[in-house]
Design an enzyme around this catalytic site. Structure first.
Site, PDB file in Angstrom:
ATOM      1  CB  SER A  16      41.082  19.746  45.621  1.00  0.00           C
ATOM      2  OG  SER A  16      39.937  20.390  46.119  1.00  0.00           O
ATOM      3  NE  ARG A  17      37.282  23.490  45.242  1.00  0.00           N
ATOM      4  CZ  ARG A  17      36.230  23.872  45.949  1.00  0.00           C
ATOM      5  NH1 ARG A  17      35.128  24.229  45.341  1.00  0.00           N
ATOM      6  NH2 ARG A  17      36.285  23.900  47.269  1.00  0.00           N
ATOM      7  CB  SER A 143      43.586  39.040  49.553  1.00  0.00           C
ATOM      8  OG  SER A 143      43.006  39.791  48.505  1.00  0.00           O
ATOM      9  CE1 TYR A 155      38.822  36.299  50.300  1.00  0.00           C
ATOM     10  CE2 TYR A 155      39.682  38.371  49.433  1.00  0.00           C
ATOM     11  CZ  TYR A 155      39.721  36.988  49.504  1.00  0.00           C
ATOM     12  OH  TYR A 155      40.673  36.295  48.790  1.00  0.00           O
ATOM     13  CB  ILE A 188      44.928  35.299  40.932  1.00  0.00           C
ATOM     14  CG1 ILE A 188      45.954  36.002  41.827  1.00  0.00           C
ATOM     15  CG2 ILE A 188      45.493  34.018  40.334  1.00  0.00           C
ATOM     16  CD1 ILE A 188      47.256  36.375  41.158  1.00  0.00           C
TER      17      ILE A 188
END
Length: 254
Positions: A16-17, A143, A155, A188
């Site tokens: 949704s984002r 990523s 991450y 991004i």
């Protein structure tokens, strides 16, 4: 609404984002039915309403990928409503950036749980539907940080782990007509990279300029750049492409 994904159902976590929403938009434009789970009710409702206004068949549910039961229940409901789950995009993600000596147990576990446990839950839940249908496309969002990135021990580790999961899924599920691939975005422009700028204490515009100076194509990435790569892997015609990691970063990554 004809397109490459007419008659297909795409299930997108965190859809949704940001990048996830752009992936959802791309599938919708090309005729897919959409299933979205997210932990942000406001963004979820907004995205679902936008899609329904355009005549898209959409299932939207507040659910966390870290909760196995919630993921399995959502998959079951989507299958019962749409009749298949053809594409899974494991997109849900969070950042808890910090240098190693400042990183807390919670910083580490939160990132591991959302990225790795989340992708595991969703992939395990969806495989039964894909195996029964003898068709499937699983796309994981990795990523360039998987190659190592200052302040992102958690991450980077999680995104590297997703690459190992991708290759293993490709090996195990290939005989059932299921491919598994990963897209590894570089810089991004999203809310997540805005949060990175805030963390390091510089304006977002400055972070963009600094990043672009190291990108061979001379521009920053946009969410639609990632959606394009996801759409390629999700295409029925990409059946001989599996277990691959595609770096979408405006230039080569080693």
């Amino acid at each position: 609404m004809a397109g490459n994904f007419e008659g297909r159902t795409a299930f997108v976590t965190g859809g949704s984002r940001g990048i996830g929403k752009e992936i959802v938009r791309r599938f919708a434009e090309e005729g897919a039915k959409l299933a979205i789970i997210d932990v942000n009710q406001e963004a979820l409702s907004e995205t679902a309403a936008e899609l329904k206004e355009k005549g898209v068949s959409v299932y939207a549910k507040l659910a966390s990928v870290t909760e196995r039961d919630q993921v399995e229940q959502a998959m079951k409901e989507v299958y019962e409503e749409f009749g298949s789950i053809d594409i899974l995009v494991n997109n849900a993600g969070v950042i808890r950036d910090n240098l190693l000596f400042k990183m807390t147990d919670d910083d580490w576990l939160t990132v591991m749980d959302v990225h790795l446990k989340g992708a595991f839950h969703a992939s395990r839940a969806v495989q039964q539907y894909m195996v029964n249908n003898q068709y499937g496309r699983i796309i994981n969002l990795s990523s360039t940080s998987a190659l190592g990135n200052r302040g992102q021990a958690n991450y980077a580790t999680a995104k590297a782990g997703l690459q190992g999961l991708t290759k293993t899924l490709a090996i195990e599920l290939g005989k059932f007509g299921i491919t598994a691939n990963a897209v590894a975005p570089g810089f991004i422009e999203t809310d997540m990279t805005k949060a990175t700028a805030e963390r390091i204490g510089i304006p977002f515009e400055d972070l963009i300029k600094t990043s672009v100076s190291n990108i061979p194509v001379g521009r920053s990435g946009k969410p639609e750049d990632i959606a394009n790569a996801v759409a390629f892997f999700a295409d029925e015609r990409s059946s001989f492409v599996s277990g691959q990691i595609l770096y979408v970063a405006g230039g080569p990554k080693n």
